[in-house]
Design a protein around this motif. Structure first.
Motif, PDB file in Angstrom:
ATOM      1  N   GLY A  74       0.788  -1.232   0.000  1.00  0.00           N
ATOM      2  CA  GLY A  74       0.000   0.000   0.000  1.00  0.00           C
ATOM      3  C   GLY A  74       0.818   1.278   0.000  1.00  0.00           C
ATOM      4  N   CYS A  75       2.091   1.193  -0.415  1.00  0.00           N
ATOM      5  CA  CYS A  75       2.954   2.388  -0.416  1.00  0.00           C
ATOM      6  C   CYS A  75       3.255   2.792  -1.860  1.00  0.00           C
ATOM      7  N   THR A  76       3.493   4.089  -2.063  1.00  0.00           N
ATOM      8  CA  THR A  76       3.948   4.524  -3.380  1.00  0.00           C
ATOM      9  C   THR A  76       5.459   4.728  -3.275  1.00  0.00           C
ATOM     10  N   GLY A  77       6.135   4.672  -4.405  1.00  0.00           N
ATOM     11  CA  GLY A  77       7.591   4.882  -4.382  1.00  0.00           C
ATOM     12  C   GLY A  77       8.344   3.596  -4.095  1.00  0.00           C
ATOM     13  N   PRO A  78       9.692   3.680  -4.062  1.00  0.00           N
ATOM     14  CA  PRO A  78      10.519   2.493  -3.870  1.00  0.00           C
ATOM     15  C   PRO A  78      10.209   1.798  -2.546  1.00  0.00           C
ATOM     16  N   LYS A  79      10.212   0.474  -2.587  1.00  0.00           N
ATOM     17  CA  LYS A  79       9.935  -0.296  -1.375  1.00  0.00           C
ATOM     18  C   LYS A  79      10.993  -0.031  -0.296  1.00  0.00           C
ATOM     19  N   SER A  80      12.208   0.284  -0.747  1.00  0.00           N
ATOM     20  CA  SER A  80      13.324   0.452   0.196  1.00  0.00           C
ATOM     21  C   SER A  80      13.170   1.663   1.115  1.00  0.00           C
ATOM     22  N   VAL A  81      12.141   2.510   0.873  1.00  0.00           N
ATOM     23  CA  VAL A  81      11.960   3.662   1.767  1.00  0.00           C
ATOM     24  C   VAL A  81      10.798   3.462   2.747  1.00  0.00           C
ATOM     25  N   ILE A  82      10.304   2.215   2.829  1.00  0.00           N
ATOM     26  CA  ILE A  82       9.314   1.904   3.873  1.00  0.00           C
ATOM     27  C   ILE A  82      10.059   1.870   5.210  1.00  0.00           C
ATOM     28  N   GLU A  83       9.453   2.459   6.259  1.00  0.00           N
ATOM     29  CA  GLU A  83      10.087   2.440   7.583  1.00  0.00           C
ATOM     30  C   GLU A  83       9.988   1.035   8.169  1.00  0.00           C
ATOM     31  N   VAL A  84      11.135   0.522   8.593  1.00  0.00           N
ATOM     32  CA  VAL A  84      11.193  -0.840   9.085  1.00  0.00           C
ATOM     33  C   VAL A  84      11.166  -0.891  10.611  1.00  0.00           C
ATOM     34  N   ARG A  85      11.985  -0.018  11.217  1.00  0.00           N
ATOM     35  CA  ARG A  85      12.099  -0.066  12.670  1.00  0.00           C
ATOM     36  C   ARG A  85      12.703   1.236  13.187  1.00  0.00           C
ATOM     37  N   ASN A  86      12.231   1.704  14.337  1.00  0.00           N
ATOM     38  CA  ASN A  86      12.763   2.921  14.973  1.00  0.00           C
ATOM     39  C   ASN A  86      12.839   4.111  14.012  1.00  0.00           C
ATOM     40  N   GLY A  87      11.914   4.169  13.051  1.00  0.00           N
ATOM     41  CA  GLY A  87      11.911   5.282  12.101  1.00  0.00           C
ATOM     42  C   GLY A  87      12.898   5.144  10.957  1.00  0.00           C
ATOM     43  N   PHE A  88      13.666   4.046  10.945  1.00  0.00           N
ATOM     44  CA  PHE A  88      14.642   3.828   9.862  1.00  0.00           C
ATOM     45  C   PHE A  88      14.028   3.026   8.718  1.00  0.00           C
ATOM     46  N   THR A  89      14.373   3.404   7.486  1.00  0.00           N
ATOM     47  CA  THR A  89      13.921   2.659   6.304  1.00  0.00           C
ATOM     48  C   THR A  89      14.940   1.554   5.980  1.00  0.00           C
ATOM     49  N   PHE A  90      14.574   0.684   5.031  1.00  0.00           N
ATOM     50  CA  PHE A  90      15.528  -0.340   4.551  1.00  0.00           C
ATOM     51  C   PHE A  90      16.831   0.324   4.133  1.00  0.00           C
ATOM     52  N   LEU A  91      16.695   1.410   3.348  1.00  0.00           N
ATOM     53  CA  LEU A  91      17.872   2.079   2.797  1.00  0.00           C
ATOM     54  C   LEU A  91      18.722   2.717   3.900  1.00  0.00           C
ATOM     55  N   ASP A  92      18.054   3.317   4.899  1.00  0.00           N
ATOM     56  CA  ASP A  92      18.793   3.880   6.040  1.00  0.00           C
ATOM     57  C   ASP A  92      19.655   2.802   6.699  1.00  0.00           C
ATOM     58  N   LEU A  93      19.049   1.634   6.930  1.00  0.00           N
ATOM     59  CA  LEU A  93      19.770   0.557   7.628  1.00  0.00           C
ATOM     60  C   LEU A  93      20.966   0.076   6.810  1.00  0.00           C
ATOM     61  N   ILE A  94      20.761  -0.056   5.490  1.00  0.00           N
ATOM     62  CA  ILE A  94      21.858  -0.495   4.607  1.00  0.00           C
ATOM     63  C   ILE A  94      23.024   0.504   4.689  1.00  0.00           C
ATOM     64  N   VAL A  95      22.688   1.801   4.628  1.00  0.00           N
ATOM     65  CA  VAL A  95      23.722   2.844   4.674  1.00  0.00           C
ATOM     66  C   VAL A  95      24.444   2.830   6.025  1.00  0.00           C
ATOM     67  N   ILE A  96      23.680   2.692   7.116  1.00  0.00           N
ATOM     68  CA  ILE A  96      24.298   2.668   8.469  1.00  0.00           C
ATOM     69  C   ILE A  96      25.253   1.472   8.601  1.00  0.00           C
ATOM     70  N   GLN A  97      24.829   0.311   8.073  1.00  0.00           N
ATOM     71  CA  GLN A  97      25.678  -0.898   8.144  1.00  0.00           C
ATOM     72  C   GLN A  97      27.012  -0.679   7.433  1.00  0.00           C
ATOM     73  N   ILE A  98      26.947  -0.159   6.211  1.00  0.00           N
ATOM     74  CA  ILE A  98      28.189   0.007   5.435  1.00  0.00           C
ATOM     75  C   ILE A  98      29.046   1.120   6.028  1.00  0.00           C
ATOM     76  N   GLU A  99      28.381   2.168   6.541  1.00  0.00           N
ATOM     77  CA  GLU A  99      29.117   3.244   7.219  1.00  0.00           C
ATOM     78  C   GLU A  99      29.918   2.688   8.380  1.00  0.00           C
ATOM     79  N   SER A 100      29.266   1.846   9.207  1.00  0.00           N
ATOM     80  CA  SER A 100      29.972   1.344  10.395  1.00  0.00           C
ATOM     81  C   SER A 100      31.113   0.402   9.996  1.00  0.00           C
ATOM     82  N   LEU A 101      30.934  -0.313   8.869  1.00  0.00           N
ATOM     83  CA  LEU A 101      31.994  -1.193   8.353  1.00  0.00           C
ATOM     84  C   LEU A 101      33.192  -0.354   7.890  1.00  0.00           C
ATOM     85  N   ASN A 102      32.913   0.673   7.111  1.00  0.00           N
ATOM     86  CA  ASN A 102      33.981   1.548   6.604  1.00  0.00           C
ATOM     87  C   ASN A 102      34.725   2.248   7.739  1.00  0.00           C
ATOM     88  N   LYS A 103      33.959   2.628   8.765  1.00  0.00           N
ATOM     89  CA  LYS A 103      34.556   3.319   9.906  1.00  0.00           C
ATOM     90  C   LYS A 103      35.424   2.363  10.729  1.00  0.00           C
TER      91      LYS A 103
END
Length: 475
Positions: free
Chosen positions: A100-129
């Motif tokens: 029932g959402c418009t737009g990319p599925k990856s911007v649905i909020e999954v948890r704590n206000g974070f979307t799929f894409l937010d979580l992916i970015v946070i994961q790779i950020e923490s790896l790079n760091k």
């Protein structure tokens, strides 16, 4: 004679299609060529029939048990050297329409206000760091998600990740009746076109120029996964194994449960490892395919692929994956779209293997019932990673069935004051107009059925254990 006549008819169809496609200005020459090649293969009946008697169960050398993979290096510099060879690619072509959402599925909020894409970015950020490495993120969009994604990724401009976006191919839908492209018949909107499945990731990576850029940066492997699979995180152990053993391709598989009986599986066939999908299975063997005795594993669509091998095979036009015909209807017109799957490419790569990984690496969110799992106390969030609660004793997740009233994300969220505790839940079945109060605890097997025209409210703090609830009197 009959075969010759069929071949001649196919040639005529292709010639007419080629002429019509040549006039379509919306797509590139590469896309036109790829499309015509796909249709030609389809019309020539280029479907390798599987001989059932030749199927063999892969050995542990072919489908490697996860716990026998060499451990990841403990040394930070060695780990950085490995990760600097890696690229993460998320398949981001899907829309959130089923929820029932418009737009990319990856911007649905999954948890704590974070979307799929937010979580992916946070994961790779923490790896790079953590390792001081540079793992870039690639998003393969479809024409449906491209414009929105371009706007969305701007919010990550200050992150320590290189984010690249590119489009998968755009192919015209074919009118079943005369085998001509729908756009050439005046259907110029988005409905005239389709993205040809994630098997297109390899040519699209090459056609976009991204593949050459990555190879020039010294990147060697790409980890491809669906954007909605929360378990698909970078695994240094798998990467280390592939580099060490020079495996060009690795598909992550995991033990099948009764919920996964339709998923593709790996087989050994004529000396090579191959993906077997339910569509390829002869009717008389479908039940055998679905059993979890003979075919014990299924494809998670987490794939690790050597970039030089992709370049070699795409340029030689060697990636001829099985074609998946997908019939549709657009404004009453019957159309056909031909697709391929990335997992089916496994048989074209050298030293290809499967890795039999823990179930935790497969956590897709396809419906609001999956959203209930990941938003509940069954999981916590650490550095963008969704971690399972150790208090859950059973290895499998609860089975959850929610009625149509819960199908859309907005309706789903409106029906819970807070997500219930489900750590001790086995199964939940909800149908009808049901609302949940806050602090509800569900245990064992719970069925909640609201009769037609009746609103059933589960009160705040209710504890339901092995209950069958059909009305307020059962509370």
């Amino acid at each position: 004679m009959a075969a010759t006549a069929v071949a001649a008819a196919a040639d005529t169809k292709i010639e007419k299609l080629r002429e019509a496609v040549a006039k379509l200005d919306e797509i590139s020459e590469n896309e036109k060529a790829g499309f015509i090649s796909l249709v030609s293969r389809y019309l020539s009946g280029d479907a390798d029939q599987i001989e059932w008697s030749k199927i063999q169960t892969p050995t542990d050398e072919v489908v490697v048990p996860y716990d026998t993979l060499a451990p990841a290096p403990e040394d930070l510099d060695a780990t950085k050297a490995l990760l600097d060879k890696l690229v993460v690619l998320k398949l981001n072509g899907g829309l959130g329409t089923t929820m029932g959402c418009t737009g990319p599925k990856s911007v649905i909020e999954v948890r704590n206000g974070f979307t799929f894409l937010d979580l992916i970015v946070i994961q790779i950020e923490s790896l790079n760091k953590k390792y001081g490495c540079n793992v870039p993120l690639l998003l393969m969009n479809s024409f449906n998600t491209h414009d929105d994604t371009q706007k969305i990724v701007e919010k990550y401009s200050n992150s320590n990740i290189d984010i690249h976006i590119f489009n998968q191919s755009q192919y015209p839908r074919i009118v079943t009746e005369d085998f001509l492209p729908l756009p050439s018949k005046g259907q110029t909107g988005k409905d005239g076109w389709y993205p040809p499945g994630h098997g297109d990731v390899f040519p699209a990576l090459n056609n976009s120029g991204k593949l050459d850029t990555l190879l020039a940066q010294g990147k060697e492997y790409v980890f491809v996964a669906n954007a909605d699979n929360l378990g698909a995180v970078v695994d240094i152990k798998i990467l280390n194994h592939l580099i060490h053993n020079q495996n060009e391709y690795c598909m992550e598989v995991t033990p099948k449960t009764l919920a996964d009986v339709k998923g593709g599986t790996l087989i050994s066939y004529e000396g090579r490892v191959q993906l077997l999908e339910i569509a390829q299975v002869p009717d008389e063997h479908v039940n055998e395919f679905k059993s979890i005795e003979k075919f014990k594993i299924f494809n998670t669509n987490n794939l690790w692929v050597n970039l030089k091998a992709v370049k070699r095979l795409v340029e030689a036009d060697k990636l001829k994956m099985e074609i998946i015909p997908n019939p549709k209807e657009v404004d009453g017109v019957k159309v056909l779209q031909l697709e391929t799957a990335a997992g089916a490419a496994i048989r074209f790569f050298e030293k290809a293997i499967g890795a039999n990984v823990p179930r935790s690496r497969f956590l897709p969110v396809k419906a609001t019932s999956d959203l209930l799992l990941v938003q509940s106390d069954l999981y916590t969030l650490v550095d963008g990673y969704v971690i399972r609660n150790p208090a859950r004793v059973k290895p499998s997740n609860p089975s959850i069935e929610l009625g149509p009233e819960f199908k859309k994300v907005a309706n789903f969220l409106a029906r819970f004051k807070s997500i219930p505790s489900i750590v001790e839940l086995d199964s939940l079945k909800v149908s009808g107009d049901v609302l949940f109060g806050s602090g509800v605890i569900l245990k064992g097997k719970v069925t909640i059925t609201a009769k037609p025209g009746v609103k059933l409210e589960i009160p705040d703090g209710a504890v339901l254990e092995n209950k069958d609830i059909n009305g307020p009197e059962d509370l």
